[in-house]
Design a protein around this motif. Sequence first.
Motif, mmCIF file in Angstrom:
data_model
loop_
_atom_site.group_PDB
_atom_site.id
_atom_site.type_symbol
_atom_site.label_atom_id
_atom_site.label_comp_id
_atom_site.label_asym_id
_atom_site.label_seq_id
_atom_site.Cartn_x
_atom_site.Cartn_y
_atom_site.Cartn_z
ATOM 1 N N ARG A 63 -0.637 3.417 -4.016
ATOM 2 C CA ARG A 63 0.394 2.934 -3.274
ATOM 3 C C ARG A 63 -0.148 2.400 -1.824
ATOM 4 O O ARG A 63 0.521 1.821 -1.163
ATOM 5 C CB ARG A 63 1.210 4.220 -2.774
ATOM 6 C CG ARG A 63 1.892 4.837 -4.034
ATOM 7 C CD ARG A 63 2.933 3.882 -4.715
ATOM 8 N NE ARG A 63 2.242 2.933 -5.559
ATOM 9 C CZ ARG A 63 2.475 1.788 -6.116
ATOM 10 N NH1 ARG A 63 3.599 1.031 -5.731
ATOM 11 N NH2 ARG A 63 1.724 0.812 -7.269
ATOM 12 N N THR B 97 -3.430 -2.019 0.080
ATOM 13 C CA THR B 97 -2.731 -3.230 0.589
ATOM 14 C C THR B 97 -3.913 -3.925 1.677
ATOM 15 O O THR B 97 -4.796 -3.088 2.151
ATOM 16 C CB THR B 97 -1.375 -2.826 1.693
ATOM 17 O OG1 THR B 97 -1.701 -2.069 2.633
ATOM 18 C CG2 THR B 97 -0.287 -2.229 0.726
ATOM 19 N N PRO B 98 -3.651 -5.127 1.793
ATOM 20 C CA PRO B 98 -4.687 -5.740 2.776
ATOM 21 C C PRO B 98 -5.056 -5.164 4.093
ATOM 22 O O PRO B 98 -5.974 -5.421 4.866
ATOM 23 C CB PRO B 98 -4.139 -7.468 2.828
ATOM 24 C CG PRO B 98 -3.440 -7.406 1.723
ATOM 25 C CD PRO B 98 -2.805 -6.077 1.357
ATOM 26 N N ASP B 99 -3.847 -4.301 4.588
ATOM 27 C CA ASP B 99 -4.034 -3.980 5.946
ATOM 28 C C ASP B 99 -3.959 -2.318 6.286
ATOM 29 O O ASP B 99 -3.803 -1.771 7.090
ATOM 30 C CB ASP B 99 -2.845 -4.405 6.795
ATOM 31 C CG ASP B 99 -1.140 -3.958 6.085
ATOM 32 O OD1 ASP B 99 -1.495 -3.574 5.106
ATOM 33 O OD2 ASP B 99 -0.273 -3.949 6.864
ATOM 34 N N VAL B 100 -4.679 -1.890 5.035
ATOM 35 C CA VAL B 100 -4.601 -0.419 5.111
ATOM 36 C C VAL B 100 -5.496 0.085 6.101
ATOM 37 O O VAL B 100 -6.773 -0.629 5.990
ATOM 38 C CB VAL B 100 -4.926 -0.132 3.535
ATOM 39 C CG1 VAL B 100 -6.206 -0.422 3.072
ATOM 40 C CG2 VAL B 100 -5.064 1.707 3.423
ATOM 41 N N ASN C 282 0.238 -11.853 -11.153
ATOM 42 C CA ASN C 282 0.517 -11.768 -9.830
ATOM 43 C C ASN C 282 0.192 -13.406 -9.218
ATOM 44 O O ASN C 282 0.719 -13.502 -7.915
ATOM 45 C CB ASN C 282 -0.375 -10.636 -8.881
ATOM 46 C CG ASN C 282 0.445 -9.413 -9.196
ATOM 47 O OD1 ASN C 282 1.665 -9.397 -9.479
ATOM 48 N ND2 ASN C 282 -0.433 -8.134 -9.200
ATOM 49 N N SER D 270 -3.080 -10.758 -0.739
ATOM 50 C CA SER D 270 -1.855 -9.840 -1.142
ATOM 51 C C SER D 270 -1.892 -9.669 -2.501
ATOM 52 O O SER D 270 -1.518 -8.722 -3.323
ATOM 53 C CB SER D 270 -0.790 -10.389 -0.523
ATOM 54 O OG SER D 270 0.534 -9.364 -0.774
ATOM 55 N N ALA E 166 -4.600 -7.930 -4.049
ATOM 56 C CA ALA E 166 -4.470 -6.241 -3.685
ATOM 57 C C ALA E 166 -3.365 -5.713 -4.667
ATOM 58 O O ALA E 166 -3.694 -4.565 -5.206
ATOM 59 C CB ALA E 166 -4.076 -6.218 -2.267
ATOM 60 N N SER E 167 -2.294 -6.541 -4.899
ATOM 61 C CA SER E 167 -1.339 -5.846 -5.782
ATOM 62 C C SER E 167 -1.784 -5.601 -7.289
ATOM 63 O O SER E 167 -1.530 -4.724 -7.807
ATOM 64 C CB SER E 167 -0.193 -6.759 -5.620
ATOM 65 O OG SER E 167 0.523 -6.719 -4.457
ATOM 66 N N SER F 109 -3.924 -2.646 -7.217
ATOM 67 C CA SER F 109 -3.033 -1.184 -7.345
ATOM 68 C C SER F 109 -2.260 -1.041 -8.521
ATOM 69 O O SER F 109 -2.273 0.198 -8.790
ATOM 70 C CB SER F 109 -1.951 -1.837 -5.956
ATOM 71 O OG SER F 109 -1.086 -0.777 -6.119
#
Length: 498
Positions: A331, A334-337, A406, A437, A440-441, A444
Amino acid sequence: MILVDATIVSVATPAIIRGLDADVNSVIWVTSAYLLAYAVPLLVTGRLGDRFGPKYVYLVGLALFTAASLWCGLTGSITELVVARVAQGLGASLMTPQTMAVITRTFPAGQRGQAMSLWGATAGVATLVGPLVGGLLVDGPGWQWIFFINVPIGVVGLVLAWRLVPRLETHSHSFDLIGVALSSVGMFCLVFGIQEGGTYDWGAITGFLSVPLLIGFGVVVLGVFIWWQGHMRGEPLVPLSLFRDRNFSLSNAAITTVGFAITGMAFPLMLFTQAVLGYSPTKSALLLVPMAVLSGALAPVVGRFVDTVHPRYITTAGLLLCSISLFWVSRVMTPDVAVWQLLLPMALLGVANAGMWSPLAATATRNLPMRSAGAGAGIYNTTRQVGAVLGSAAIAAVIEARLAANLGAAAGTAGGSGAGAAAGGTRGTGLPPQVASGFASAMSEAMLLPATVLLLGVVAVLFFVRPSFAGKPATVAAADPTGAGHAPADAAPAITPA
């Protein structure tokens, strides 16, 4: 050393390609050859320990593994490195079942959990710190040192094992040569097909031979092997009577899901941190430090409870927490984690490890007859390794599918540049910001697969039964006075001083 070497090469792949002037497909075999040579003989090497003594089989395996490690570091070609890795894998296969067998035969059942806690902590940490050790060595002295580092450890291990590991009673076993042949052929076809299926796009390997046909043939041969074990007149390679113990059977099912998940979660996590976040291999692997510290610290504590508490409670908690930690990390990918958002689920994974590895191993070996300790350890480690191979193949397929879903037409470019970033450890190796993005998805979503598979392990351990001694003070029964190997499961072994 055994488990670290199963994962450490992935970080060194670019350096090996440059150093040996090799291509990617050739370097893949540096890992594949090791895993095949490690996994295929486990059923046989476990039985060798029962026949010739686990101490001596272990020493032979450790000597072979250490010498092969030196050979790996000194190789001058990719072909020679692959051959050396086969020798290393055979050494690992000789060693692994003996470690569990020595613990099983040295400690009475009521005290085995504390001993297995150290074994389990080592296994759990080693499986995940391979990338960290590899990153530090590759970034420092060079890729050869991922193998050289084993040499001093192996030499010290040889001296200590010779002096300190007890010489346990051997049992006279006839050797099931037909069973050896069937299990070896079946395991090779199954493991090779699953492990290398993606390389051949799950299609033709050569001529009429295809990946599905090879896997199917392996399954059929293993089916014939199981039939033979139940119908042969002599002593089978794998005593099927061991599976009458419900806890042994369920532990094997659960450890298969653990092997699947731990192997499967590492690849998308490393791809994400290096391709999307731009971490170096070393920095990515440092994310695993909370897991390693907590797993090692909690293992002795958990070990004290394993011998007194119903095995269902600890193993259910461990597997469930592991699944939750993987869902959690999925969860936040994400790119900005922020870094701390990744460290928290990694810490929870460390708590989970303490509740999985040693409790499952102790539960599996609790009621093993002493004369079959090696065979049981071989079965247990084989199922774990098959789970790891399944996890590796499945996660690769899911990553490919999610990238295509994606990113569409950009999936090929993103996948290639993402793999390059993971290998090289630098941002900007070809992953365009506009697809970060989606990449990353995909990682994930891929992480959800091992998290879900672990829930099957949770279901399995819910059916554990309580050992008769659980909750009572541990007692040491007398060893079998006849030497025939029919002492009670919780009996102290007959040990000859080394």
